[in-house]
Design a protein around this motif. Structure first.
Motif, PDB file in Angstrom:
ATOM      1  N   ASP A  80      10.845  39.530 -26.372  1.00  0.00           N
ATOM      2  CA  ASP A  80       9.488  39.693 -25.854  1.00  0.00           C
ATOM      3  C   ASP A  80       8.519  38.559 -26.176  1.00  0.00           C
ATOM      4  OD1 ASP A  80      10.364  42.048 -24.816  1.00  0.00           O
ATOM      5  OD2 ASP A  80       9.405  43.340 -26.311  1.00  0.00           O
ATOM      6  N   LYS A  81       8.856  37.709 -27.144  1.00  0.00           N
ATOM      7  CA  LYS A  81       7.944  36.632 -27.532  1.00  0.00           C
ATOM      8  C   LYS A  81       7.944  35.508 -26.482  1.00  0.00           C
ATOM      9  CE  LYS A  81       5.911  37.168 -31.634  1.00  0.00           C
ATOM     10  NZ  LYS A  81       4.495  36.886 -31.910  1.00  0.00           N
ATOM     11  N   ASP A  82       6.758  34.983 -26.181  1.00  0.00           N
ATOM     12  CA  ASP A  82       6.679  33.826 -25.291  1.00  0.00           C
ATOM     13  C   ASP A  82       7.291  32.602 -25.964  1.00  0.00           C
ATOM     14  OD1 ASP A  82       5.469  35.290 -23.331  1.00  0.00           O
ATOM     15  OD2 ASP A  82       3.435  34.653 -23.822  1.00  0.00           O
ATOM     16  N   LEU A  83       7.072  32.485 -27.277  1.00  0.00           N
ATOM     17  CA  LEU A  83       7.647  31.375 -28.035  1.00  0.00           C
ATOM     18  C   LEU A  83       7.764  31.780 -29.500  1.00  0.00           C
ATOM     19  CD1 LEU A  83       8.621  28.395 -28.113  1.00  0.00           C
ATOM     20  CD2 LEU A  83       6.280  27.762 -28.707  1.00  0.00           C
ATOM     21  N   PHE A  84       8.926  31.525 -30.072  1.00  0.00           N
ATOM     22  CA  PHE A  84       9.144  31.800 -31.493  1.00  0.00           C
ATOM     23  C   PHE A  84       9.975  30.666 -32.058  1.00  0.00           C
ATOM     24  CE2 PHE A  84      10.868  33.956 -35.250  1.00  0.00           C
ATOM     25  CZ  PHE A  84       9.728  34.589 -35.730  1.00  0.00           C
ATOM     26  N   ALA A  85       9.546  30.133 -33.210  1.00  0.00           N
ATOM     27  CA  ALA A  85      10.238  28.997 -33.822  1.00  0.00           C
ATOM     28  C   ALA A  85      10.941  29.421 -35.105  1.00  0.00           C
ATOM     29  CB  ALA A  85       9.244  27.881 -34.116  1.00  0.00           C
ATOM     30  N   LEU A  86      12.127  28.870 -35.330  1.00  0.00           N
ATOM     31  CA  LEU A  86      12.882  29.116 -36.553  1.00  0.00           C
ATOM     32  C   LEU A  86      12.965  27.791 -37.320  1.00  0.00           C
ATOM     33  CD1 LEU A  86      15.799  31.267 -35.079  1.00  0.00           C
ATOM     34  CD2 LEU A  86      13.696  32.062 -36.174  1.00  0.00           C
ATOM     35  N   PRO A  87      12.392  27.733 -38.527  1.00  0.00           N
ATOM     36  CA  PRO A  87      12.351  26.476 -39.277  1.00  0.00           C
ATOM     37  C   PRO A  87      13.472  26.322 -40.298  1.00  0.00           C
ATOM     38  CG  PRO A  87      10.884  28.046 -40.297  1.00  0.00           C
ATOM     39  CD  PRO A  87      11.540  28.764 -39.127  1.00  0.00           C
ATOM     40  N   CYS A  88      13.723  25.091 -40.693  1.00  0.00           N
ATOM     41  CA  CYS A  88      14.603  24.793 -41.819  1.00  0.00           C
ATOM     42  C   CYS A  88      13.943  25.372 -43.064  1.00  0.00           C
ATOM     43  CB  CYS A  88      14.785  23.280 -41.956  1.00  0.00           C
ATOM     44  SG  CYS A  88      15.470  22.748 -43.546  1.00  0.00           S
ATOM     45  N   ALA A  89      14.708  26.071 -43.883  1.00  0.00           N
ATOM     46  CA  ALA A  89      14.145  26.743 -45.056  1.00  0.00           C
ATOM     47  C   ALA A  89      13.611  25.767 -46.095  1.00  0.00           C
ATOM     48  CB  ALA A  89      15.213  27.633 -45.689  1.00  0.00           C
ATOM     49  N   TYR A  90      14.097  24.529 -46.098  1.00  0.00           N
ATOM     50  CA  TYR A  90      13.688  23.569 -47.110  1.00  0.00           C
ATOM     51  C   TYR A  90      12.557  22.654 -46.654  1.00  0.00           C
ATOM     52  CZ  TYR A  90      17.888  24.995 -49.609  1.00  0.00           C
ATOM     53  OH  TYR A  90      18.846  25.726 -50.251  1.00  0.00           O
ATOM     54  N   SER A  91      12.661  22.127 -45.441  1.00  0.00           N
ATOM     55  CA  SER A  91      11.674  21.154 -44.970  1.00  0.00           C
ATOM     56  C   SER A  91      10.543  21.780 -44.181  1.00  0.00           C
ATOM     57  CB  SER A  91      12.357  20.096 -44.094  1.00  0.00           C
ATOM     58  OG  SER A  91      12.815  20.683 -42.882  1.00  0.00           O
ATOM     59  N   GLY A  92      10.790  22.975 -43.613  1.00  0.00           N
ATOM     60  CA  GLY A  92       9.777  23.605 -42.774  1.00  0.00           C
ATOM     61  C   GLY A  92       9.787  23.097 -41.348  1.00  0.00           C
ATOM     62  N   ILE A  93      10.673  22.150 -41.053  1.00  0.00           N
ATOM     63  CA  ILE A  93      10.760  21.588 -39.709  1.00  0.00           C
ATOM     64  C   ILE A  93      11.514  22.563 -38.800  1.00  0.00           C
ATOM     65  CG2 ILE A  93      11.689  19.703 -38.307  1.00  0.00           C
ATOM     66  CD1 ILE A  93      11.309  17.876 -40.692  1.00  0.00           C
ATOM     67  N   ASP A  94      10.985  22.814 -37.610  1.00  0.00           N
ATOM     68  CA  ASP A  94      11.597  23.755 -36.676  1.00  0.00           C
ATOM     69  C   ASP A  94      12.925  23.216 -36.159  1.00  0.00           C
ATOM     70  OD1 ASP A  94       9.446  25.531 -36.905  1.00  0.00           O
ATOM     71  OD2 ASP A  94       8.318  24.486 -35.344  1.00  0.00           O
ATOM     72  N   ILE A  95      13.967  24.054 -36.233  1.00  0.00           N
ATOM     73  CA  ILE A  95      15.301  23.641 -35.786  1.00  0.00           C
ATOM     74  C   ILE A  95      15.788  24.454 -34.592  1.00  0.00           C
ATOM     75  CG2 ILE A  95      16.004  22.781 -38.046  1.00  0.00           C
ATOM     76  CD1 ILE A  95      17.465  25.436 -38.483  1.00  0.00           C
ATOM     77  N   CYS A  96      15.018  25.501 -34.229  1.00  0.00           N
ATOM     78  CA  CYS A  96      15.418  26.353 -33.117  1.00  0.00           C
ATOM     79  C   CYS A  96      14.182  26.988 -32.496  1.00  0.00           C
ATOM     80  CB  CYS A  96      16.375  27.437 -33.614  1.00  0.00           C
ATOM     81  SG  CYS A  96      16.849  28.668 -32.368  1.00  0.00           S
ATOM     82  N   PHE A  97      14.194  27.113 -31.175  1.00  0.00           N
ATOM     83  CA  PHE A  97      13.104  27.774 -30.457  1.00  0.00           C
ATOM     84  C   PHE A  97      13.686  28.823 -29.523  1.00  0.00           C
ATOM     85  CE2 PHE A  97      11.481  23.448 -31.272  1.00  0.00           C
ATOM     86  CZ  PHE A  97      10.310  23.748 -31.953  1.00  0.00           C
TER      87      PHE A  97
END
Length: 214
Positions: A80-97
């Motif tokens: 249902d989300k228009d956009l959801f980001a999944l980040p790297c647990a260490y760097s905080g950089i998004d690795i998946c959308f």
């Protein structure tokens, strides 16, 4: 009657070639035991599993870490989300959308710009080659810096960092060296080396209660 299957667009950045691997995932397709999204280069794959607890479990390759990251999302959030980001647990950089196709495409473009700024003149190929050479180079540096910055900031706010400055200071630099991570006061020059050469030892530093710079 034709039923329109509910679906969401999922994408992750391949650690090997740097391209985004994108697919539309539908409700019906998730009834299978496991879905695998494989990069055409053959260097990585992302898995999705629809559990009986109404949660979608994702295993996402990370271009910063040697191991993939695992996430568990409710099926409602997943679809249902228009956009959801999944980040790297260490760097905080998004690795998946995941989300609506247009929103996901815009997010990947923004992520590309941020990665370009992060790498500077070094291209992704050079970054990948260095990462493969050693698990403690580049990506670990990012992880270690992130952890050390967090701890230093926490100690700083608690007044648990002492140096040659009277009453202490609030201006410190944190940098990775061959011996570990150096924390230094910009005003008096006092410093200390934290002997962390891996994310494991960096995580151990999370328990530090006081830091003295000499």
């Amino acid at each position: 009657m034709v039923l329109n299957e509910k679906g969401t667009t999922v994408t992750y950045r391949c650690p090997e070639c740097g391209t985004w691997v994108t697919s539309l995932v539908g409700v019906f397709s998730l009834t299978a035991d496991m879905l695998r999204l494989k990069c055409p280069c053959g260097g990585s794959e992302m898995t999705l599993l629809n559990g009986k607890d109404k949660k979608v479990r994702l295993t996402v390759p990370c271009f910063l870490c040697p191991q993939p990251h695992s996430f568990a999302l409710s099926t409602q959030l997943f679809f249902d989300k228009d956009l959801f980001a999944l980040p790297c647990a260490y760097s905080g950089i998004d690795i998946c959308f995941l989300g609506k196709e247009q929103a996901v495409n815009e997010a990947t473009k923004q992520s590309d710009q941020e990665l370009e700024e992060l790498l500077g003149e070094a291209g992704y190929a050079e970054f990948t080659a260095a990462r493969e050479k050693s698990d403690t180079e580049i990506f670990s540096d990012l992880q270690i810096l992130d952890i050390i910055h967090f701890v230093v900031r926490d100690l700083q706010e608690a007044g648990e960092i002492s140096c040659k400055c009277e009453g202490g200071t609030s201006d410190y630099t944190v940098e990775v060296t061959h011996d570990g991570v150096r924390v230094q006061c910009k005003k008096c020059g006092a410093s200390t080396i934290i002997p962390v050469t891996s994310t494991l030892s960096a995580n151990a530093f999370l328990h530090c209660e006081h830091l003295e710079l000499v």
